[in-house]
Design a protein around this motif. Structure first.
Motif, PDB file in Angstrom:
ATOM      1  N   SER A 150      37.774  38.567  38.447  1.00 58.45           N
ATOM      2  CA  SER A 150      38.889  38.176  37.586  1.00 58.45           C
ATOM      3  C   SER A 150      40.069  37.750  38.458  1.00 58.45           C
ATOM      4  CB  SER A 150      39.291  39.355  36.696  1.00 58.45           C
ATOM      5  OG  SER A 150      40.403  39.017  35.901  1.00 58.45           O
ATOM      6  N   HIS A 151      40.310  36.444  38.533  1.00 59.86           N
ATOM      7  CA  HIS A 151      41.383  35.918  39.379  1.00 59.86           C
ATOM      8  C   HIS A 151      41.824  34.579  38.811  1.00 59.86           C
ATOM      9  CE1 HIS A 151      43.856  35.936  42.913  1.00 59.86           C
ATOM     10  NE2 HIS A 151      43.355  34.812  43.384  1.00 59.86           N
ATOM     11  N   THR A 205      37.352  40.456  47.263  1.00 63.84           N
ATOM     12  CA  THR A 205      38.817  40.399  47.238  1.00 63.84           C
ATOM     13  C   THR A 205      39.262  39.538  46.061  1.00 63.84           C
ATOM     14  OG1 THR A 205      39.009  38.440  48.672  1.00 63.84           O
ATOM     15  CG2 THR A 205      38.896  40.593  49.758  1.00 63.84           C
ATOM     16  N   ASP A 206      40.570  39.501  45.831  1.00 63.15           N
ATOM     17  CA  ASP A 206      41.147  38.673  44.758  1.00 63.15           C
ATOM     18  C   ASP A 206      40.624  39.082  43.379  1.00 63.15           C
ATOM     19  OD1 ASP A 206      42.592  36.122  46.294  1.00 63.15           O
ATOM     20  OD2 ASP A 206      40.961  37.057  47.408  1.00 63.15           O
ATOM     21  N   LEU A 207      40.638  40.381  43.159  1.00 58.89           N
ATOM     22  CA  LEU A 207      40.264  40.915  41.847  1.00 58.89           C
ATOM     23  C   LEU A 207      41.541  41.392  41.157  1.00 58.89           C
ATOM     24  CD1 LEU A 207      37.994  41.959  44.093  1.00 58.89           C
ATOM     25  CD2 LEU A 207      37.067  43.122  42.125  1.00 58.89           C
ATOM     26  N   GLY A 208      41.878  40.790  40.043  1.00 59.66           N
ATOM     27  CA  GLY A 208      43.035  41.272  39.306  1.00 59.66           C
ATOM     28  C   GLY A 208      42.752  42.606  38.652  1.00 59.66           C
ATOM     29  N   THR A 209      41.497  42.818  38.306  1.00 61.41           N
ATOM     30  CA  THR A 209      41.077  44.064  37.688  1.00 61.41           C
ATOM     31  C   THR A 209      39.596  44.264  37.977  1.00 61.41           C
ATOM     32  OG1 THR A 209      41.046  45.309  35.610  1.00 61.41           O
ATOM     33  CG2 THR A 209      40.470  42.971  35.482  1.00 61.41           C
ATOM     34  N   GLY A 211      49.017  41.171  37.208  1.00 62.53           N
ATOM     35  CA  GLY A 211      48.209  40.891  36.029  1.00 62.53           C
ATOM     36  C   GLY A 211      46.719  41.005  36.270  1.00 62.53           C
ATOM     37  N   LYS A 212      45.953  40.846  35.212  1.00 60.01           N
ATOM     38  CA  LYS A 212      44.498  41.036  35.290  1.00 60.01           C
ATOM     39  C   LYS A 212      43.780  39.900  36.000  1.00 60.01           C
ATOM     40  CE  LYS A 212      43.810  44.408  31.718  1.00 60.01           C
ATOM     41  NZ  LYS A 212      42.953  44.887  30.633  1.00 60.01           N
ATOM     42  N   LYS A 213      44.507  38.822  36.305  1.00 60.06           N
ATOM     43  CA  LYS A 213      43.922  37.755  37.120  1.00 60.06           C
ATOM     44  C   LYS A 213      44.652  37.630  38.456  1.00 60.06           C
ATOM     45  CE  LYS A 213      41.883  34.902  33.480  1.00 60.06           C
ATOM     46  NZ  LYS A 213      40.523  34.916  34.010  1.00 60.06           N
ATOM     47  N   GLY A 214      45.251  38.732  38.884  1.00 62.93           N
ATOM     48  CA  GLY A 214      46.013  38.749  40.126  1.00 62.93           C
ATOM     49  C   GLY A 214      45.261  39.411  41.259  1.00 62.93           C
ATOM     50  N   HIS A 215      45.818  40.542  41.735  1.00 63.24           N
ATOM     51  CA  HIS A 215      45.247  41.224  42.903  1.00 63.24           C
ATOM     52  C   HIS A 215      45.190  42.728  42.689  1.00 63.24           C
ATOM     53  CE1 HIS A 215      45.227  37.732  45.594  1.00 63.24           C
ATOM     54  NE2 HIS A 215      46.358  37.375  45.002  1.00 63.24           N
TER      55      HIS A 215
END
Length: 265
Positions: free
Chosen positions: A122-123, A144-148, A189-193
């Motif tokens: 999720s990114h 890496t780069d998983l918002g959630t 957010g859920k598409k962040g980190h």
């Protein structure tokens, strides 16, 4: 099977994974010169690289792609969405279309003696993936780069020998730091980190007796510190409802500008 972080952080990412016969790079978000120097330090040359696996099209993951592929003609593996997005990045220069290979989440493919299995993440990118690797009964992953994360993430990362996992930011440092509000919200957010806390909680669900080593990666230069990420993740493991303690597993922090140790399993 071996893993080494050549660079990991919000300013650039490049991870080596390989065996005696196969050498792969996950992302090339630093200069070709730095990549080549890093490979040389672990006894390899750029001509030894069999493939570049791209997680997504953000600049800290692809900035070295144009030069690397023009100089060395290395095949590029990425999802169709990521490939389309890469082709729109003008500062990469011309990329040979014939080098692109399309991959799909949860569809395994084989590169010489390594089985690669992309997984959905999720990114806020076109069609991002993380990568799992298998050689015989040895398993590694770069995530890496998983918002959630969710149960799919946990299932996808079970049973690993070595994992490089994002611990991007300390929530308090981010909230009081200099970033504009909109960027802070994007990262949180859920598409962040993944924050240090979430990284530790996810890792706590992945611990098992055969886990050999963990790298914490993709740390933010402005919103995290290596010691803080390390201690926060250890604290989450201590508080988790499982039989493990932080000292049961070697935990390393992958640096922005220095090679990590080369882990072999």
């Amino acid at each position: 099977m071996r893993m080494c972080s050549i660079a990991s952080g919000s300013s650039g990412n490049c991870i080596y994974v390989g065996t005696e016969a196969t050498n792969l790079l996950v992302d090339v978000g630093i200069s070709c010169k730095r990549i080549v120097a890093g490979l040389n330090q672990i006894g390899l040359a750029a001509k030894d690289i069999d493939g570049i696996l791209i997680t997504h099209e953000h600049s800290d993951h692809i900035s070295g792609l144009g030069v690397m592929c023009r100089k060395f003609g290395i095949p590029i593996y990425a999802t169709s969405g990521t490939i389309s997005a890469i082709k729109k990045v003008s500062n990469l220069g011309e990329l040979d279309d014939s080098l692109f290979r399309v991959v799909k989440a949860d569809e395994k493919f084989i590169l010489k003696d390594i089985t690669v299995n992309p997984m959905k993440i999720s990114h806020d990118a076109a069609q991002p993936v993380a990568y799992r690797f298998q050689y015989g009964n040895k398993r590694m992953a770069v995530a890496t780069d998983l918002g959630t994360y969710d149960d799919y993430t946990v299932e996808s990362l079970r049973g690993l020998d070595t994992l490089l996992l994002e611990a991007n930011h300390d929530i308090n440092m981010l909230q009081v730091g200099p970033y504009p509000y909109a960027l802070k919200q994007r990262i949180l957010g859920k598409k962040g980190h993944l924050s240090n806390e979430l990284s530790g909680r996810l890792l706590s669900r992945l611990l098992h007796d055969q886990l050999k080593s963990v790298f914490l990666g993709h740390l933010s230069k402005e919103n995290n510190m290596a010691e803080l990420a390390y201690e926060t993740v250890r604290m989450e493991i201590s508080m988790a409802d499982n039989p493990y303690k932080p000292d049961d597993f070697p935990i390393f922090v992958a640096e922005r500008s220095e090679l990590s140790q080369l882990v072999e399993i």
